[in-house]
Design a protein around this motif. Structure first.
Motif, PDB file in Angstrom:
ATOM      1  N   ARG A  51     -12.338 -56.532 -46.655  1.00  0.00           N
ATOM      2  CA  ARG A  51     -11.579 -57.505 -47.531  1.00  0.00           C
ATOM      3  C   ARG A  51     -12.105 -58.984 -46.995  1.00  0.00           C
ATOM      4  N   ASP A  52     -12.376 -58.972 -45.445  1.00  0.00           N
ATOM      5  CA  ASP A  52     -12.697 -60.426 -45.333  1.00  0.00           C
ATOM      6  C   ASP A  52     -14.341 -60.704 -45.162  1.00  0.00           C
ATOM      7  N   GLY A  53     -15.141 -59.679 -45.665  1.00  0.00           N
ATOM      8  CA  GLY A  53     -16.419 -59.744 -45.661  1.00  0.00           C
ATOM      9  C   GLY A  53     -17.263 -59.646 -44.329  1.00  0.00           C
ATOM     10  N   THR A  54     -16.666 -59.212 -43.413  1.00  0.00           N
ATOM     11  CA  THR A  54     -17.388 -58.964 -42.202  1.00  0.00           C
ATOM     12  C   THR A  54     -18.083 -57.315 -42.166  1.00  0.00           C
ATOM     13  N   LEU A  55     -17.395 -56.573 -42.807  1.00  0.00           N
ATOM     14  CA  LEU A  55     -17.970 -55.296 -43.193  1.00  0.00           C
ATOM     15  C   LEU A  55     -18.230 -54.955 -44.498  1.00  0.00           C
ATOM     16  N   ARG A  56     -19.280 -54.220 -44.708  1.00  0.00           N
ATOM     17  CA  ARG A  56     -20.047 -53.902 -46.037  1.00  0.00           C
ATOM     18  C   ARG A  56     -18.912 -53.196 -46.876  1.00  0.00           C
ATOM     19  N   SER A  57     -18.924 -53.521 -48.151  1.00  0.00           N
ATOM     20  CA  SER A  57     -17.889 -52.995 -49.045  1.00  0.00           C
ATOM     21  C   SER A  57     -18.591 -51.784 -50.034  1.00  0.00           C
ATOM     22  N   ASP A  58     -19.699 -51.569 -49.834  1.00  0.00           N
ATOM     23  CA  ASP A  58     -20.469 -50.589 -50.597  1.00  0.00           C
ATOM     24  C   ASP A  58     -20.240 -49.259 -49.894  1.00  0.00           C
ATOM     25  N   ILE A  59     -19.921 -49.016 -48.836  1.00  0.00           N
ATOM     26  CA  ILE A  59     -19.774 -47.754 -48.275  1.00  0.00           C
ATOM     27  C   ILE A  59     -18.343 -47.259 -48.182  1.00  0.00           C
ATOM     28  N   ASP A  60     -17.919 -46.030 -48.564  1.00  0.00           N
ATOM     29  CA  ASP A  60     -16.766 -45.530 -48.513  1.00  0.00           C
ATOM     30  C   ASP A  60     -15.970 -45.652 -46.941  1.00  0.00           C
ATOM     31  N   PRO A  61     -14.832 -46.061 -46.965  1.00  0.00           N
ATOM     32  CA  PRO A  61     -14.388 -46.280 -45.612  1.00  0.00           C
ATOM     33  C   PRO A  61     -14.084 -44.845 -45.006  1.00  0.00           C
ATOM     34  N   LYS A  62     -13.555 -44.022 -45.735  1.00  0.00           N
ATOM     35  CA  LYS A  62     -13.308 -42.550 -45.069  1.00  0.00           C
ATOM     36  C   LYS A  62     -14.699 -41.913 -44.553  1.00  0.00           C
ATOM     37  N   THR A  63     -15.755 -42.094 -45.359  1.00  0.00           N
ATOM     38  CA  THR A  63     -17.095 -41.683 -44.921  1.00  0.00           C
ATOM     39  C   THR A  63     -17.474 -42.031 -43.631  1.00  0.00           C
ATOM     40  N   PHE A  64     -17.294 -43.486 -43.669  1.00  0.00           N
ATOM     41  CA  PHE A  64     -17.735 -44.361 -42.610  1.00  0.00           C
ATOM     42  C   PHE A  64     -16.929 -43.774 -41.204  1.00  0.00           C
ATOM     43  N   TYR A  65     -15.630 -43.591 -41.609  1.00  0.00           N
ATOM     44  CA  TYR A  65     -14.680 -43.224 -40.511  1.00  0.00           C
ATOM     45  C   TYR A  65     -15.073 -41.837 -39.860  1.00  0.00           C
ATOM     46  N   ARG A  66     -15.094 -40.898 -40.690  1.00  0.00           N
ATOM     47  CA  ARG A  66     -15.606 -39.570 -40.367  1.00  0.00           C
ATOM     48  C   ARG A  66     -16.872 -39.569 -39.656  1.00  0.00           C
ATOM     49  N   LEU A  67     -17.826 -40.178 -40.358  1.00  0.00           N
ATOM     50  CA  LEU A  67     -19.007 -40.019 -39.402  1.00  0.00           C
ATOM     51  C   LEU A  67     -19.039 -40.757 -38.102  1.00  0.00           C
ATOM     52  N   THR A  68     -18.297 -41.777 -37.978  1.00  0.00           N
ATOM     53  CA  THR A  68     -18.197 -42.477 -36.894  1.00  0.00           C
ATOM     54  C   THR A  68     -17.241 -41.757 -35.943  1.00  0.00           C
ATOM     55  N   ARG A  69     -16.228 -41.092 -35.996  1.00  0.00           N
ATOM     56  CA  ARG A  69     -15.380 -40.439 -35.517  1.00  0.00           C
ATOM     57  C   ARG A  69     -16.050 -39.211 -34.779  1.00  0.00           C
ATOM     58  N   ASP A  70     -16.597 -38.311 -35.642  1.00  0.00           N
ATOM     59  CA  ASP A  70     -17.513 -37.232 -35.201  1.00  0.00           C
ATOM     60  C   ASP A  70     -18.487 -37.558 -34.189  1.00  0.00           C
ATOM     61  N   ALA A  71     -19.310 -38.351 -34.625  1.00  0.00           N
ATOM     62  CA  ALA A  71     -20.173 -38.963 -33.630  1.00  0.00           C
ATOM     63  C   ALA A  71     -19.969 -39.578 -31.964  1.00  0.00           C
ATOM     64  N   VAL A  72     -18.776 -40.399 -32.238  1.00  0.00           N
ATOM     65  CA  VAL A  72     -18.085 -40.702 -31.127  1.00  0.00           C
ATOM     66  C   VAL A  72     -17.640 -39.856 -30.080  1.00  0.00           C
ATOM     67  N   TRP A  73     -16.500 -39.033 -30.799  1.00  0.00           N
ATOM     68  CA  TRP A  73     -15.788 -38.151 -29.918  1.00  0.00           C
ATOM     69  C   TRP A  73     -16.853 -36.572 -29.595  1.00  0.00           C
ATOM     70  N   LEU A  74     -17.571 -36.291 -30.311  1.00  0.00           N
ATOM     71  CA  LEU A  74     -18.475 -35.209 -29.965  1.00  0.00           C
ATOM     72  C   LEU A  74     -19.422 -35.748 -28.881  1.00  0.00           C
ATOM     73  N   THR A  75     -19.372 -36.912 -28.345  1.00  0.00           N
ATOM     74  CA  THR A  75     -20.678 -37.240 -27.097  1.00  0.00           C
ATOM     75  C   THR A  75     -19.926 -36.224 -26.169  1.00  0.00           C
ATOM     76  N   VAL A  76     -18.695 -35.907 -26.082  1.00  0.00           N
ATOM     77  CA  VAL A  76     -18.065 -35.111 -24.744  1.00  0.00           C
ATOM     78  C   VAL A  76     -18.893 -33.761 -24.703  1.00  0.00           C
ATOM     79  N   ARG A  77     -19.578 -33.435 -25.841  1.00  0.00           N
ATOM     80  CA  ARG A  77     -20.288 -32.288 -25.579  1.00  0.00           C
ATOM     81  C   ARG A  77     -21.591 -32.367 -24.853  1.00  0.00           C
TER      82      ARG A  77
END
Length: 194
Positions: A139-165
């Motif tokens: 909304r404030d323009g600091t992040l891209r609006s052309d990428i689906d928020p849930k997709t970004f969240y899921r990709l980031t979440r999995d990449a971040v938390w699976l580093t524990v492996r």
């Protein structure tokens, strides 16, 4: 060894076994053998195997949720909040490596057990925090609006938390370097700037 330190030792060893073998694949006897006590003696410290898992995971989730709430309550904008979410997630994973791995590997199994019904609500709460920050940045323009928020969240979440492996704190590749690399990759991309 005091009763409290014995209990913490049991939780630590049980956490390592649950993380490597899975909750369903780890028996009370294996935990007792690992810590050098009789199986029945474990029940002096814990009511069940599930109680051990619950204590390990709930401590991790409480830490993660508290850190997330601090970020949301802070004065920073969405792009800085997103960096802080990545940092908080990686720091919690490093502080609670067994719990993180148990949660990643066994959350679906645990949700099927009555004691762990709360996990679905926690997962929704965590997702909501991330999506709130991402949507504010769109909304404030600091992040891209052309990428689906849930997709970004899921990709980031999995990449971040699976580093524990694969990530082991204390090596040549530090936790701070991992945090920097993750935030740079997710927020700035990997393409070279010309």
């Amino acid at each position: 060894m005091t009763s409290r330190s014995r209990r913490e030792h049991i939780l630590h060893r049980a956490g390592a076994l649950f993380a490597s073998r899975g909750v369903a694949g780890t028996t009370v006897r294996e935990i007792a053998d690992d810590v050098g006590i009789l199986s029945g003696s474990l029940y002096h410290h814990f009511e069940s195997k599930e109680a051990m898992v619950d204590e390990i995971i709930s401590s991790y989730l409480a830490d993660l949720r508290a850190r997330y709430q601090q970020i949301l309550d802070g004065p920073d904008g969405p792009d800085d909040q997103l960096r802080q979410l990545i940092r908080a997630s990686l720091e919690c994973a490093a502080s609670h490596p067994h719990a993180t791995e148990i949660y990643q590997n066994d959350a679906n199994y645990l949700r099927g057990l009555p004691r762990f019904g709360y996990l679905k609500g926690v997962a929704k709460e965590v997702e909501s925090v991330w999506l709130t920050v991402i949507d504010a940045g769109r909304r404030d323009g600091t992040l891209r609006s052309d990428i689906d928020p849930k997709t970004f969240y899921r990709l980031t979440r999995d990449a971040v938390w699976l580093t524990v492996r694969w990530f082991r704190p204390g090596g040549k590749y530090s936790l701070n370097r991992l945090i920097t690399d993750c935030t740079t990759l997710f927020l700035d991309g990997i393409a070279a700037r010309h």
